[in-house]
Design a protein around this motif. Structure first.
Motif, short mmCIF file in Angstrom:
data_model
loop_
_atom_site.label_atom_id
_atom_site.label_comp_id
_atom_site.label_asym_id
_atom_site.label_seq_id
_atom_site.Cartn_x
_atom_site.Cartn_y
_atom_site.Cartn_z
N ILE A 1 0.83 -1.20 0.00
CA ILE A 1 0.00 0.00 0.00
C ILE A 1 0.87 1.26 0.00
CG2 ILE A 1 -1.65 1.33 1.37
CD1 ILE A 1 -2.81 -1.38 2.29
N VAL A 2 2.00 1.21 0.72
CA VAL A 2 2.91 2.36 0.77
C VAL A 2 3.53 2.63 -0.60
CG1 VAL A 2 5.11 3.15 1.74
CG2 VAL A 2 3.38 2.17 3.24
N TYR A 3 3.92 1.61 -1.33
CA TYR A 3 4.49 1.80 -2.66
C TYR A 3 3.49 2.46 -3.59
CZ TYR A 3 6.51 0.68 -7.19
OH TYR A 3 6.99 0.77 -8.48
N GLN A 4 2.27 1.96 -3.56
CA GLN A 4 1.24 2.56 -4.39
C GLN A 4 1.00 4.01 -4.00
OE1 GLN A 4 -2.17 0.02 -4.04
NE2 GLN A 4 -1.22 -1.72 -5.13
N LEU A 5 1.03 4.28 -2.75
CA LEU A 5 0.82 5.67 -2.29
C LEU A 5 1.96 6.58 -2.71
CD1 LEU A 5 -0.56 5.08 1.33
CD2 LEU A 5 -1.81 6.04 -0.61
N ALA A 6 3.16 6.06 -2.78
CA ALA A 6 4.31 6.87 -3.20
C ALA A 6 4.17 7.28 -4.65
CB ALA A 6 5.60 6.10 -2.98
N VAL A 7 3.75 6.36 -5.49
CA VAL A 7 3.53 6.69 -6.91
C VAL A 7 2.47 7.75 -7.02
CG1 VAL A 7 2.76 5.75 -9.14
CG2 VAL A 7 4.29 4.41 -7.68
N GLN A 8 1.40 7.57 -6.28
CA GLN A 8 0.31 8.55 -6.34
C GLN A 8 0.76 9.91 -5.80
OE1 GLN A 8 -3.01 6.87 -4.26
NE2 GLN A 8 -3.35 5.22 -5.80
N MET A 9 1.64 9.93 -4.80
CA MET A 9 2.12 11.18 -4.22
C MET A 9 3.00 11.93 -5.21
SD MET A 9 0.98 11.88 -1.19
CE MET A 9 2.21 12.99 -0.54
N ASN A 10 3.80 11.24 -5.99
CA ASN A 10 4.63 11.92 -6.98
C ASN A 10 3.77 12.63 -8.00
OD1 ASN A 10 7.10 11.21 -5.87
ND2 ASN A 10 7.08 9.18 -6.85
N GLU A 11 2.77 11.95 -8.45
CA GLU A 11 1.87 12.59 -9.41
C GLU A 11 1.18 13.79 -8.80
OE1 GLU A 11 -0.76 9.55 -10.65
OE2 GLU A 11 0.75 8.47 -11.83
N ALA A 12 0.77 13.65 -7.56
CA ALA A 12 0.08 14.77 -6.87
C ALA A 12 1.02 15.94 -6.68
CB ALA A 12 -0.46 14.28 -5.54
N LEU A 13 2.33 15.68 -6.43
CA LEU A 13 3.30 16.76 -6.22
C LEU A 13 3.50 17.55 -7.50
CD1 LEU A 13 5.99 15.01 -3.99
CD2 LEU A 13 4.49 16.90 -3.33
N LYS A 14 3.53 16.85 -8.64
CA LYS A 14 3.65 17.56 -9.92
C LYS A 14 2.48 18.47 -10.13
CE LYS A 14 6.48 14.07 -12.26
NZ LYS A 14 6.53 13.07 -13.38
N ARG A 15 1.29 17.95 -9.86
CA ARG A 15 0.11 18.79 -10.03
C ARG A 15 0.13 19.96 -9.05
NH1 ARG A 15 -2.41 13.64 -10.49
NH2 ARG A 15 -3.10 13.79 -8.30
N GLU A 16 0.65 19.75 -7.88
CA GLU A 16 0.71 20.81 -6.88
C GLU A 16 1.69 21.90 -7.28
OE1 GLU A 16 -0.51 22.70 -3.42
OE2 GLU A 16 -1.32 20.88 -4.38
N ASP A 17 2.84 21.52 -7.93
CA ASP A 17 3.81 22.52 -8.38
C ASP A 17 3.20 23.43 -9.43
OD1 ASP A 17 5.70 21.57 -6.64
OD2 ASP A 17 6.63 20.20 -8.11
N ASP A 18 2.47 22.84 -10.34
CA ASP A 18 1.81 23.68 -11.34
C ASP A 18 0.82 24.62 -10.70
OD1 ASP A 18 3.26 22.32 -13.23
OD2 ASP A 18 1.68 20.83 -13.63
N ARG A 19 0.09 24.11 -9.77
CA ARG A 19 -0.90 24.97 -9.10
C ARG A 19 -0.23 26.08 -8.32
NH1 ARG A 19 -3.16 25.44 -4.34
NH2 ARG A 19 -1.89 23.72 -3.50
N LEU A 20 0.94 25.80 -7.68
CA LEU A 20 1.66 26.81 -6.91
C LEU A 20 2.19 27.92 -7.79
CD1 LEU A 20 3.66 24.60 -4.37
CD2 LEU A 20 1.80 26.17 -3.84
N ALA A 21 2.64 27.58 -8.97
CA ALA A 21 3.14 28.62 -9.90
C ALA A 21 2.02 29.57 -10.28
CB ALA A 21 3.75 27.95 -11.14
N LYS A 22 0.88 28.98 -10.57
CA LYS A 22 -0.26 29.84 -10.89
C LYS A 22 -0.63 30.72 -9.68
CE LYS A 22 -2.26 26.63 -14.28
NZ LYS A 22 -3.39 25.76 -14.61
N ASP A 23 -0.59 30.14 -8.49
CA ASP A 23 -0.95 30.91 -7.28
C ASP A 23 0.03 32.03 -7.02
OD1 ASP A 23 -3.15 29.35 -6.87
OD2 ASP A 23 -2.17 27.97 -5.45
#
Length: 496
Positions: free
Chosen positions: A282-304
């Protein structure tokens, strides 16, 4: 270790049995002592017991002693009355003796003796004249009177002897009666003492029996107590055996529980291992999902960030406008503050004036208070002066009263002297009248009865220092010396 409730109560009962038995024994002992005290209180007032009879005899003896004391008091009262009468008679005799020891009374008695001597001398002269005629007849009469006097004296002596014999017999009878009464009282006291000693011995014997009975009861109680202790030890040994068997059963039960606990722990470790593997996946799967979420968060932060910079520029402009408005409001506020300051200073001046008026009013009240205090002080001083004047007047009046008391004392002394003089004159008059019936030689009595209150040549008077100024001179014994201011003495003085 978990025990059932019934088992726990049974163990507690076994442990507390000794304490309960001791408390029960103490309670029984206390009840017996209370019953003994109640019995003693009940029989205390019984009249037919040994102590009751002793108390009755003591009361009777006390009543008899009180009656005898009352009789002795009556005798003492009669003796006091008799002694008071004797003292009164002695005082009257002493007063008469002192009155006869007065110098003037002695002088009167000396004059009376001189008058008696003169009368006796006249009687002797008459007797000498009649002696030759009646000598024989008088001798016979004298002899007859002498015989009669001897007979009277003998009869009187015989009567006195008989009276003394009768008095002696009465006194001997009284002494015998008193001695008999004393012997009877001693015998009665001895009998009472023996009776009391016998009763005391019986009481001591009864107490000894009671102590022996209590000792036997005590021994019996000790025996029962030792038997009870032995039984308790036996019961305690049986209980300990039961407890050891119970402990063995509990230990076997604990061993079974330990085996079951080991199996449960082994099962739990296997389950934890499987759970850990599942969690790793479950932790491995969550790590993959977290990387994708971090990329989306960086884009959102630039816009903010771009959006925030635009907002900050807008806020800066608004801030500048606000600062300008604040400067204007500050200037307006300063004007308002200056105006309020001026108004406040004006109010402060008015308050200062009011405080000045209040201070002046307080000063005026203080001055009036001091003035009133000084006035009260002056009034108090005036009152003190009045009191001092009143005290001086009282002292003057007291001195006047003392002076008047001295004058009254002098008047009283003169009145007493006058009363004594009248008493003496009355006594002298009675003596003169009595002697005038038997003799005509009254010159010594008349001379002794002349008025001599001052006992000197001058009139009777009392000086300022309490000295009788009627005395001209005195000798060492206080007697008045004869007057020496005669004509020859005056001529000798003129010649010198």
């Amino acid at each position: 270790m978990v025990l059932p409730k019934a088992e726990w109560e049974r163990i507690q009962d076994n442990l507390d049995s000794t304490t309960r038995e001791a408390a029960r024994i103490l309670t029984e002992k206390k009840e017996r002592e209370e019953m003994h005290l109640r019995s003693k209180a009940a029989v205390k007032d019984w009249p037919n017991t040994i102590m009751g009879l002793a108390q009755q005899k003591l009361k009777a003896k006390k009543l008899r002693e009180e009656k005898e004391e009352e009789e002795r008091k009556l005798l003492d009262l009669e003796e006091q009355r008799f002694q008071a009468a004797k003292r009164k008679e002695a005082l009257d005799h002493a007063k008469t003796y002192l009155y006869y020891q007065n110098e003037r009374v002695k002088g009167l008695h000396s004059a009376l003796l001189l008058a008696e001597v003169l009368k006796e001398r006249d009687a002797q002269v008459e007797f000498k004249k009649l002696k030759s005629d009646v000598n024989k007849k008088k001798g016979e009469e004298k002899e007859h009177e002498h015989k009669e006097a001897i007979l009277r004296e003998q009869e009187k002596a015989h009567q006195c002897y008989m009276n003394q014999q009768a008095l002696r017999r009465d006194q001997l009878e009284q002494i015998k009666e008193h001695k008999l009464q004393a012997d009877l009282a001693k015998l009665e006291d001895k009998r009472e003492g023996e009776q009391i000693q016998r009763l005391n011995r019986l009481y001591q014997l009864e107490i000894q029996r009671g102590r022996e009975k209590e000792q036997e009861e005590k021994v019996e109680r000790q025996r029962l107590y030792h038997e009870h202790v032995t039984e308790q030890k036996i019961i305690k040994a049986v209980e300990e055996q039961k407890e050891m068997e119970e402990d063995d059963r509990i230990r076997a039960h604990f061993k079974a529980k330990e085996t079951i606990a080991k199996l449960i722990k082994k099962k739990e470790s296997e389950m934890r291992r499987l759970t850990q593997e599942h969690q790793d996946k479950i932790v491995y799967q969550l790590a993959v999902q977290m990387n994708e979420a971090l990329k989306r968060e960086d884009d959102r932060l630039a816009k903010d960030i771009a959006k925030k910079e635009a907002e900050q520029e807008k806020k800066r402009k608004e801030k500048e406008a606000k600062e300008k408005a604040a400067i204007e409001s500050i200037a307006e506020h300063r004007a308002t503050v200056m105006k309020m300051k001026v108004e406040k200073e004006r109010e402060k001046k008015e308050e200062g004036k009011k405080e000045l008026h209040a201070l002046m009013e307080k000063n005026r009240i203080y001055l009036e208070t001091e003035k009133a205090k000084k006035q009260r002080q002056r009034d108090a001083n005036m009152e003190v002066q009045k009191i001092q004047i009143q005290q001086m007047a009282e002292k003057q009046a007291k001195k006047q009263q003392e002076k008047q008391a001295d004058l009254d004392y002098d008047i009283q002394r003169e009145a007493i002297a006058l009363f004594k003089e009248r008493e003496f004159q009355s006594y002298a008059k009675q003596v003169i009248e009595s002697e005038s019936k038997t003799t005509h030689h009254l010159y010594p009595l008349l001379k002794a009865s002349k008025d001599g209150r001052g006992l000197g040549h001058g009139p009777f008077s009392r000086g300022r220092e309490g000295v009788n100024t009627s005395f001209q001179a005195q000798d060492g014994a206080g007697g008045q010396l004869p007057c020496c201011s005669c004509t020859p003495a005056q001529e000798v003085k003129n010649m010198k």
